[in-house]
Write a protein that holds these residues in place. Structure first.
Motif, PDB file in Angstrom:
ATOM      1  N   ILE A  61      -8.352  48.449  54.517  1.00  0.00           N
ATOM      2  CA  ILE A  61      -7.447  48.424  53.374  1.00  0.00           C
ATOM      3  C   ILE A  61      -6.470  47.268  53.525  1.00  0.00           C
ATOM      4  CG2 ILE A  61      -5.657  49.718  52.124  1.00  0.00           C
ATOM      5  CD1 ILE A  61      -6.860  52.186  53.657  1.00  0.00           C
ATOM      6  N   MET A  62      -6.192  46.599  52.419  1.00  0.00           N
ATOM      7  CA  MET A  62      -5.170  45.559  52.440  1.00  0.00           C
ATOM      8  C   MET A  62      -4.105  45.879  51.398  1.00  0.00           C
ATOM      9  SD  MET A  62      -5.423  41.439  51.827  1.00  0.00           S
ATOM     10  CE  MET A  62      -6.240  41.106  53.353  1.00  0.00           C
ATOM     11  N   GLY A  94      -2.816  49.586  65.114  1.00  0.00           N
ATOM     12  CA  GLY A  94      -3.641  50.009  63.985  1.00  0.00           C
ATOM     13  C   GLY A  94      -3.435  49.179  62.732  1.00  0.00           C
ATOM     14  N   TYR A  95      -2.501  48.226  62.804  1.00  0.00           N
ATOM     15  CA  TYR A  95      -2.181  47.364  61.657  1.00  0.00           C
ATOM     16  C   TYR A  95      -2.290  45.895  62.047  1.00  0.00           C
ATOM     17  CZ  TYR A  95       0.151  51.645  59.997  1.00  0.00           C
ATOM     18  OH  TYR A  95       0.441  52.930  59.616  1.00  0.00           O
ATOM     19  N   SER A  96      -2.526  45.043  61.054  1.00  0.00           N
ATOM     20  CA  SER A  96      -2.431  43.599  61.228  1.00  0.00           C
ATOM     21  C   SER A  96      -1.819  43.012  59.961  1.00  0.00           C
ATOM     22  CB  SER A  96      -3.797  42.976  61.501  1.00  0.00           C
ATOM     23  OG  SER A  96      -4.661  43.174  60.395  1.00  0.00           O
ATOM     24  N   VAL A  97      -1.312  41.785  60.084  1.00  0.00           N
ATOM     25  CA  VAL A  97      -0.678  41.152  58.929  1.00  0.00           C
ATOM     26  C   VAL A  97      -1.126  39.710  58.822  1.00  0.00           C
ATOM     27  CG1 VAL A  97       1.399  42.599  58.847  1.00  0.00           C
ATOM     28  CG2 VAL A  97       1.354  40.545  60.296  1.00  0.00           C
ATOM     29  N   SER A 105       0.742  40.036  53.649  1.00  0.00           N
ATOM     30  CA  SER A 105      -0.144  41.172  53.439  1.00  0.00           C
ATOM     31  C   SER A 105      -0.290  41.987  54.710  1.00  0.00           C
ATOM     32  CB  SER A 105      -1.515  40.702  52.954  1.00  0.00           C
ATOM     33  OG  SER A 105      -2.096  39.848  53.911  1.00  0.00           O
ATOM     34  N   LEU A 106      -0.516  43.277  54.522  1.00  0.00           N
ATOM     35  CA  LEU A 106      -0.676  44.230  55.611  1.00  0.00           C
ATOM     36  C   LEU A 106      -2.082  44.814  55.532  1.00  0.00           C
ATOM     37  CD1 LEU A 106       0.703  46.049  57.867  1.00  0.00           C
ATOM     38  CD2 LEU A 106       1.107  47.691  56.025  1.00  0.00           C
ATOM     39  N   SER A 107      -2.789  44.831  56.663  1.00  0.00           N
ATOM     40  CA  SER A 107      -4.144  45.366  56.686  1.00  0.00           C
ATOM     41  C   SER A 107      -4.255  46.528  57.656  1.00  0.00           C
ATOM     42  CB  SER A 107      -5.150  44.290  57.094  1.00  0.00           C
ATOM     43  OG  SER A 107      -5.241  43.289  56.121  1.00  0.00           O
ATOM     44  N   LEU A 108      -5.043  47.517  57.244  1.00  0.00           N
ATOM     45  CA  LEU A 108      -5.450  48.605  58.115  1.00  0.00           C
ATOM     46  C   LEU A 108      -6.947  48.381  58.323  1.00  0.00           C
ATOM     47  CD1 LEU A 108      -2.955  49.617  56.342  1.00  0.00           C
ATOM     48  CD2 LEU A 108      -3.735  51.920  56.966  1.00  0.00           C
ATOM     49  N   GLU A 109      -7.344  47.990  59.516  1.00  0.00           N
ATOM     50  CA  GLU A 109      -8.737  47.600  59.752  1.00  0.00           C
ATOM     51  C   GLU A 109      -9.693  48.777  59.635  1.00  0.00           C
ATOM     52  OE1 GLU A 109      -9.736  44.539  59.900  1.00  0.00           O
ATOM     53  OE2 GLU A 109      -7.678  43.807  59.779  1.00  0.00           O
ATOM     54  N   SER A 110      -9.282  49.928  60.130  1.00  0.00           N
ATOM     55  CA  SER A 110     -10.098  51.133  60.058  1.00  0.00           C
ATOM     56  C   SER A 110      -9.138  52.309  59.871  1.00  0.00           C
ATOM     57  CB  SER A 110     -10.925  51.288  61.331  1.00  0.00           C
ATOM     58  OG  SER A 110     -11.718  52.458  61.284  1.00  0.00           O
ATOM     59  N   ALA A 111      -8.917  52.657  58.624  1.00  0.00           N
ATOM     60  CA  ALA A 111      -7.863  53.625  58.300  1.00  0.00           C
ATOM     61  C   ALA A 111      -8.140  55.003  58.900  1.00  0.00           C
ATOM     62  CB  ALA A 111      -7.736  53.727  56.787  1.00  0.00           C
ATOM     63  N   ILE A 112      -7.053  55.658  59.303  1.00  0.00           N
ATOM     64  CA  ILE A 112      -7.133  57.024  59.823  1.00  0.00           C
ATOM     65  C   ILE A 112      -6.097  57.877  59.086  1.00  0.00           C
ATOM     66  CG2 ILE A 112      -8.039  56.408  62.094  1.00  0.00           C
ATOM     67  CD1 ILE A 112      -5.219  56.512  63.191  1.00  0.00           C
ATOM     68  N   PRO A 113      -6.323  59.189  59.002  1.00  0.00           N
ATOM     69  CA  PRO A 113      -5.443  60.047  58.197  1.00  0.00           C
ATOM     70  C   PRO A 113      -3.959  59.965  58.554  1.00  0.00           C
ATOM     71  CG  PRO A 113      -7.461  61.215  58.680  1.00  0.00           C
ATOM     72  CD  PRO A 113      -7.522  59.930  59.473  1.00  0.00           C
ATOM     73  N   GLY A 120      10.436  46.132  47.922  1.00  0.00           N
ATOM     74  CA  GLY A 120       9.550  46.383  46.808  1.00  0.00           C
ATOM     75  C   GLY A 120       9.514  47.864  46.487  1.00  0.00           C
ATOM     76  N   ASP A 121       8.766  48.232  45.444  1.00  0.00           N
ATOM     77  CA  ASP A 121       8.723  49.619  44.997  1.00  0.00           C
ATOM     78  C   ASP A 121       7.809  50.512  45.825  1.00  0.00           C
ATOM     79  OD1 ASP A 121       9.177  49.024  41.414  1.00  0.00           O
ATOM     80  OD2 ASP A 121      10.611  49.355  43.039  1.00  0.00           O
ATOM     81  N   GLY A 122       7.093  49.932  46.766  1.00  0.00           N
ATOM     82  CA  GLY A 122       6.305  50.742  47.673  1.00  0.00           C
ATOM     83  C   GLY A 122       4.860  50.939  47.251  1.00  0.00           C
ATOM     84  N   THR A 123       4.013  51.206  48.247  1.00  0.00           N
ATOM     85  CA  THR A 123       2.612  51.585  48.019  1.00  0.00           C
ATOM     86  C   THR A 123       2.411  52.952  48.653  1.00  0.00           C
ATOM     87  OG1 THR A 123       1.766  49.319  48.017  1.00  0.00           O
ATOM     88  CG2 THR A 123       0.210  51.081  48.557  1.00  0.00           C
ATOM     89  N   ARG A 124       1.982  53.896  47.834  1.00  0.00           N
ATOM     90  CA  ARG A 124       1.700  55.236  48.364  1.00  0.00           C
ATOM     91  C   ARG A 124       0.236  55.274  48.764  1.00  0.00           C
ATOM     92  NH1 ARG A 124       4.655  59.557  48.614  1.00  0.00           N
ATOM     93  NH2 ARG A 124       6.212  58.735  47.167  1.00  0.00           N
ATOM     94  N   LEU A 125      -0.015  55.412  50.062  1.00  0.00           N
ATOM     95  CA  LEU A 125      -1.364  55.357  50.613  1.00  0.00           C
ATOM     96  C   LEU A 125      -1.770  56.717  51.151  1.00  0.00           C
ATOM     97  CD1 LEU A 125      -3.823  53.642  51.467  1.00  0.00           C
ATOM     98  CD2 LEU A 125      -2.599  53.121  53.588  1.00  0.00           C
ATOM     99  N   SER A 126      -2.920  57.198  50.700  1.00  0.00           N
ATOM    100  CA  SER A 126      -3.463  58.469  51.186  1.00  0.00           C
ATOM    101  C   SER A 126      -4.835  58.206  51.778  1.00  0.00           C
ATOM    102  CB  SER A 126      -3.591  59.477  50.053  1.00  0.00           C
ATOM    103  OG  SER A 126      -2.325  59.808  49.529  1.00  0.00           O
ATOM    104  N   ILE A 127      -5.026  58.682  53.000  1.00  0.00           N
ATOM    105  CA  ILE A 127      -6.306  58.476  53.697  1.00  0.00           C
ATOM    106  C   ILE A 127      -6.917  59.843  53.967  1.00  0.00           C
ATOM    107  CG2 ILE A 127      -7.410  57.517  55.744  1.00  0.00           C
ATOM    108  CD1 ILE A 127      -4.856  55.585  55.767  1.00  0.00           C
TER     109      ILE A 127
END
Lengths: 111, 110
Positions: free
Chosen positions: A19-20, A63-66, A75-83, A103-110
């Protein structure tokens, strides 16, 4: 238009997916940050960057890279997302010793 | 490890009440203490406090820093329902890093 724009605003995805999350700013700030917010834990710093060639780990970078593609884009990346990476993610910018603007945020659900 | 602690974690009051929110910090290379208000979306900046004992005011909100006690308070007088939000306190280091507290959830009932 917002000064700090995050995309997407919401994302639902499955465990193991890449995910990016993207952030762009029109404030002309050189400093950019990524945070995650979990209930009861406040905001925790993931990565930050003071210019295009500068990337630094924050409190919880595992667990993250940018990538800082330009002064205005981070940009922020999750290479292999986990819950347990399910959270609200914020990008912020600032000048030196100045308040950070979010910013207004990103709501991420895994799932 | 840098640490910021806020109290109380939640607070319920009636319109017109005055509230005091507390923040204590242990931040290496401390530069400033910041307060933010968070409603449904992004935290919005309220105050940045760098000097001890100098009160900053904005309407019904005011804040002061005590560098000797490593603490700050945020006061809201004559509260309104629109003041309902999470209030976040954060310590700024000389490296431009912010360490946030857990936040105080304020609910103002009519």
């Amino acid at each position: 238009d917002a000064d700090v724009t995050q995309t997407p605003r919401n994302r639902i995805t499955k465990t193991g997916k890449r995910i990016m999350l993207e952030c762009s700013q029109t404030k002309g700030h050189d400093r950019m940050y990524w945070y995650r917010q979990d209930p009861g834990l406040g905001l925790r710093l993931i990565y930050y960057s003071f210019d295009v060639k500068d990337i630094n780990k924050g409190e919880i970078s595992d667990g993250y890279s940018v990538s800082r593609q330009a002064q205005a884009k981070f940009s922020l990346s999750l290479e292999s997302a986990i819950p347990n990476q399910t959270a609200l993610y914020f990008c912020a910018t600032s000048g030196p010793d100045q308040p950070q603007h979010f910013g207004d945020g990103t709501r991420l659900s895994i799932l | 490890e840098d640490k910021v602690v806020q109290s109380p974690l939640s607070l319920v009051v009636h319109e017109g009440d005055t509230v005091t929110l507390n923040c204590s910090y242990e931040v290496t290379n401390f530069r400033s203490l910041l307060w933010y208000k968070q409603e449904k979306k992004a935290p919005t900046f309220l105050f940045m406090l760098t000097s001890s004992g100098i009160e900053k005011k904005s309407g019904r909100l005011s804040s002061i820093l005590d560098k000797k006690e490593l603490s700050s308070i945020l006061n809201i007088t004559a509260t309104q329902t629109g003041d309902s939000a999470i209030y976040l306190c954060a310590g700024l280091t000389s490296g431009s890093r912010l360490t946030f507290g857990e936040g105080t959830q304020l609910t103002v009932n009519p």
